[in-house]
Design a protein around this motif. Structure first.
Motif, short mmCIF file in Angstrom:
data_model
loop_
_atom_site.label_atom_id
_atom_site.label_comp_id
_atom_site.label_asym_id
_atom_site.label_seq_id
_atom_site.Cartn_x
_atom_site.Cartn_y
_atom_site.Cartn_z
N PHE A 44 -29.00 7.12 -21.80
CA PHE A 44 -28.89 7.78 -20.25
C PHE A 44 -27.09 7.43 -20.53
O PHE A 44 -26.26 8.79 -20.20
CB PHE A 44 -28.80 6.91 -19.34
CG PHE A 44 -29.51 7.70 -18.44
CD1 PHE A 44 -29.95 8.58 -17.97
CD2 PHE A 44 -30.97 6.75 -18.65
CE1 PHE A 44 -31.16 9.42 -18.20
CE2 PHE A 44 -32.71 7.14 -17.45
CZ PHE A 44 -31.83 8.24 -17.92
N SER A 45 -26.13 6.61 -21.19
CA SER A 45 -24.58 6.99 -21.23
C SER A 45 -24.46 7.90 -22.21
O SER A 45 -23.38 8.54 -21.94
CB SER A 45 -24.41 5.76 -21.58
OG SER A 45 -24.67 5.18 -22.42
N LYS A 46 -25.01 8.20 -23.39
CA LYS A 46 -24.70 8.58 -24.35
C LYS A 46 -25.00 10.11 -23.96
O LYS A 46 -24.09 11.14 -24.34
CB LYS A 46 -25.66 8.02 -25.92
CG LYS A 46 -25.19 9.22 -26.92
CD LYS A 46 -26.20 9.06 -28.31
CE LYS A 46 -25.56 10.03 -29.14
NZ LYS A 46 -26.47 9.87 -29.74
N MET A 47 -26.23 10.17 -23.41
CA MET A 47 -27.10 11.72 -22.41
C MET A 47 -25.44 12.40 -21.90
O MET A 47 -24.97 13.35 -22.21
CB MET A 47 -28.06 11.71 -22.08
CG MET A 47 -28.61 13.43 -21.80
SD MET A 47 -30.21 12.41 -21.39
CE MET A 47 -30.47 12.30 -19.77
N LEU A 51 -23.04 15.81 -21.90
CA LEU A 51 -23.37 16.54 -21.27
C LEU A 51 -22.16 16.82 -20.63
O LEU A 51 -21.65 18.31 -20.21
CB LEU A 51 -23.83 15.92 -19.83
CG LEU A 51 -25.83 16.00 -19.78
CD1 LEU A 51 -26.17 15.23 -18.55
CD2 LEU A 51 -25.87 17.98 -19.99
N GLU A 52 -21.38 15.60 -20.61
CA GLU A 52 -19.19 15.93 -20.08
C GLU A 52 -18.91 16.82 -20.30
O GLU A 52 -18.24 17.84 -21.18
CB GLU A 52 -19.21 14.83 -20.05
CG GLU A 52 -17.70 15.01 -18.48
CD GLU A 52 -18.02 13.53 -18.76
OE1 GLU A 52 -16.72 12.53 -18.58
OE2 GLU A 52 -18.54 11.70 -17.98
N LYS A 53 -19.16 16.61 -22.22
CA LYS A 53 -19.21 17.59 -23.36
C LYS A 53 -18.84 19.22 -23.48
O LYS A 53 -18.55 19.89 -22.98
CB LYS A 53 -19.07 16.96 -24.55
CG LYS A 53 -18.22 15.84 -25.31
CD LYS A 53 -18.32 16.09 -26.52
CE LYS A 53 -18.32 14.68 -26.91
NZ LYS A 53 -19.63 13.86 -27.98
N ALA A 54 -20.74 19.09 -22.61
CA ALA A 54 -21.31 20.28 -22.85
C ALA A 54 -20.67 21.11 -21.40
O ALA A 54 -20.41 22.42 -21.70
CB ALA A 54 -22.70 20.22 -22.58
N VAL A 57 -16.69 22.98 -21.58
CA VAL A 57 -17.20 23.79 -23.54
C VAL A 57 -17.77 24.52 -21.93
O VAL A 57 -16.65 25.99 -22.01
CB VAL A 57 -17.91 22.80 -23.65
CG1 VAL A 57 -18.28 24.30 -25.28
CG2 VAL A 57 -17.23 22.55 -25.04
N ALA A 58 -18.80 24.64 -21.47
CA ALA A 58 -19.19 25.37 -20.47
C ALA A 58 -17.57 26.45 -19.43
O ALA A 58 -17.56 27.42 -18.88
CB ALA A 58 -20.36 25.06 -19.72
N ALA A 59 -17.02 24.86 -18.98
CA ALA A 59 -16.04 25.49 -17.44
C ALA A 59 -15.33 26.10 -18.63
O ALA A 59 -14.90 26.93 -17.64
CB ALA A 59 -15.57 24.24 -17.46
N LYS A 60 -14.58 26.13 -20.03
CA LYS A 60 -13.35 27.35 -20.56
C LYS A 60 -14.62 28.09 -20.87
O LYS A 60 -13.86 29.26 -20.56
CB LYS A 60 -13.55 26.15 -21.82
CG LYS A 60 -12.62 24.80 -21.75
CD LYS A 60 -11.88 24.72 -23.18
CE LYS A 60 -11.36 23.03 -23.22
NZ LYS A 60 -12.07 22.10 -23.89
#
Ligand SMILES: [Zn+2]
Ligand SMILES: [Zn+2]
Length: 108
Positions: A44-47, A51-54, A57-60
């Protein structure tokens, strides 16, 4: 024989997990065996990191898309203005006559 600390099931002394409810036994805790719950937590923490990374990236990408879109809108807005050849006033692109000097500006 020992008992499950969670459900009270009789379990073998050397069991690290309760065969009935899956809880970690005292022996499991002592030997610090990584249980499914711990693995789940790690996953979960890895996910969430992924997710945060994704998301960032999506926000950018969304930001960039918005910027491009607003630039395009601005460009098309200024492009569609009709500049009066008589007085230089910028008229809306559907104008037939200049709203400033009254000269016909629509090309025929
Ligand atoms: Zn149990
Ligand atoms: Zn004019």
């Amino acid at each position: 024989m020992t008992y499950c600390p969670k459900c009270g099931e009789k379990i073998p002394e050397d069991a690290l997990f309760c065969p009935k409810c899956g809880a970690k036994t005292m022996k499991g805790v002592e030997t610090n065996v990584p249980g499914p719950a711990d693995e789940l937590k790690a996953a979960f923490s890895k996910m969430s990191i992924e997710l945060e990374k994704a998301f960032s990236v999506a926000a950018k990408e969304i930001n960039a898309a918005f910027q491009t879109a607003s630039e395009n809108i601005q460009k098309s807005l200024t492009k569609d203005k009709i500049v009066c050849p008589n007085c230089g006033e910028k008229n809306p692109n559907n104008s037939v006559f200049c709203y400033s000097c009254g000269k016909k500006i629509k090309a025929e």
